[in-house]
Design a protein around this motif. Structure first.
Motif, PDB file in Angstrom:
ATOM      1  N   LYS A 111       5.059   5.729   0.200  1.00  0.00           N
ATOM      2  CA  LYS A 111       5.149   7.175  -0.027  1.00  0.00           C
ATOM      3  C   LYS A 111       5.855   7.875   1.134  1.00  0.00           C
ATOM      4  N   VAL A 112       5.547   7.447   2.336  1.00  0.00           N
ATOM      5  CA  VAL A 112       6.203   8.036   3.514  1.00  0.00           C
ATOM      6  C   VAL A 112       7.713   7.813   3.452  1.00  0.00           C
ATOM      7  N   ASP A 113       8.114   6.650   2.933  1.00  0.00           N
ATOM      8  CA  ASP A 113       9.538   6.346   2.812  1.00  0.00           C
ATOM      9  C   ASP A 113      10.183   7.048   1.619  1.00  0.00           C
ATOM     10  N   GLY A 114       9.391   7.844   0.891  1.00  0.00           N
ATOM     11  CA  GLY A 114       9.946   8.617  -0.217  1.00  0.00           C
ATOM     12  C   GLY A 114       9.881   7.937  -1.569  1.00  0.00           C
ATOM     13  N   GLN A 174       8.463   3.774  -8.464  1.00  0.00           N
ATOM     14  CA  GLN A 174       8.905   2.818  -7.451  1.00  0.00           C
ATOM     15  C   GLN A 174       7.726   2.083  -6.837  1.00  0.00           C
ATOM     16  N   GLU A 175       6.610   2.765  -6.637  1.00  0.00           N
ATOM     17  CA  GLU A 175       5.401   2.096  -6.156  1.00  0.00           C
ATOM     18  C   GLU A 175       4.961   1.024  -7.152  1.00  0.00           C
TER      19      GLU A 175
END
Length: 287
Positions: free
Chosen positions: A186-189, A194-195
């Motif tokens: 999540k931090v990487d956007g 995508q997760e």
């Protein structure tokens, strides 16, 4: 002094080693005995498939006989259509159960709500209901929906049977993945999709593969609903076995040959996938 201590300890060590070897041998013998007890019905069935009908019904049982392939030849005469139905129904139900169950298990593991535990318990409770208790309303629903003796009907039925298994196992596998990995994504956007596809699926792949194998085995072996919701056009191999019990009697040798042909594909598939199955079932057990 040390040499005296070594001399007194060596017989004791040797005795312990002997006792350990005896225990190991007994445990190994017991393991093979239990394995033989579990495999005996399967071995007996395969042997009966190579006997004549008279030999299959003989009392006392005949253990030494001249094998014959006549039963397998007769069973193979009608084997093809049933095998095609089984592959289509099992494959379709497993795929549909994964399309519905994998995202549900993922969402319940990473984004649990107030009713998540209750939903999981409710899904598990559906596996506790005896099939005979719901066959009458299911038969009426399938009749009115024109789903009796159809591939779609059994695909939907087997999907509902395997869906709780898929949700529970995927939920368990995803829960074993450290949540920090998803937070880093999540931090990487990373988005939720995508997760799901780039983080969760690759990490939980062994567990998902073992879940797929279990779904195939359970759907392949399901006989109660298949026997009551089909008659000829969509009957899988589990119904094919019962076709050897006719008004003329029970053809035990031919039925044994048919049962051997029925379990052969899933046993071969399970043999080649056993490493993946063990890896998936033990996923997350050791960190």
């Amino acid at each position: 002094m040390s040499s005296i201590q070594e001399a007194t300890l060596r017989p004791a060590d040797q005795s312990k080693k002997t006792v350990a070897m005896i225990k190991g041998s007994l445990l190994t013998a017991l393991t093979y005995l239990v394995l033989l007890l579990f495999l005996f019905p399967l071995i007996w069935m395969v042997m009966a498939g190579f006997k004549t009908e008279a030999q299959a019904f003989a009392t006392p049982p005949i253990f030494f006989f001249s094998p014959t392939l006549e039963n397998f030849h007769r069973a193979l005469e009608t084997y093809g259509p049933f095998l095609k139905n089984s592959i289509l129904i099992v494959g379709g139900s497993t795929l549909l159960a994964f399309i519905l169950g994998v995202p549900a298990g993922f969402a319940m593991a990473l984004y649990p709500g107030a009713r998540t535990k209750g939903t999981l318990l409710w899904m598990l409770s559906t596996k506790m209901m005896p099939p005979v208790g719901v066959i009458v309303p299911l038969f009426l629903i399938f009749r009115d929906a024109k789903l009796l003796d159809t591939h779609l009907g059994l695909i939907l039925m087997f999907t509902t049977i395997n869906l709780p298994l898929v949700v529970w196992m995927v939920h368990s596998y995803i829960s074993e993945i450290p949540f920090g990995i998803f937070e880093a994504a999540k931090v990487d956007g990373a988005s939720m999709l995508q997760e799901f596809f780039q983080v969760a699926m690759p990490l939980a792949l062994p567990g998902i593969a073992s879940t797929a194998l279990l779904c195939v085995i359970f759907a392949w072996n399901e006989v109660f609903f298949a026997l009551n919701l089909t008659s000829s056009d969509a009957s899988p191999l589990s119904v094919y076995i019962s076709s050897f019990k006719t008004s003329e009697g029970l053809f035990w040798a031919q039925m044994s040959a048919a049962a051997t042909l029925t379990i052969a594909p899933v046993m071969i598939f399970g043999w080649f996938a056993q490493k993946q199955l063990i890896r998936g079932l033990t996923f997350g057990a050791v960190k």
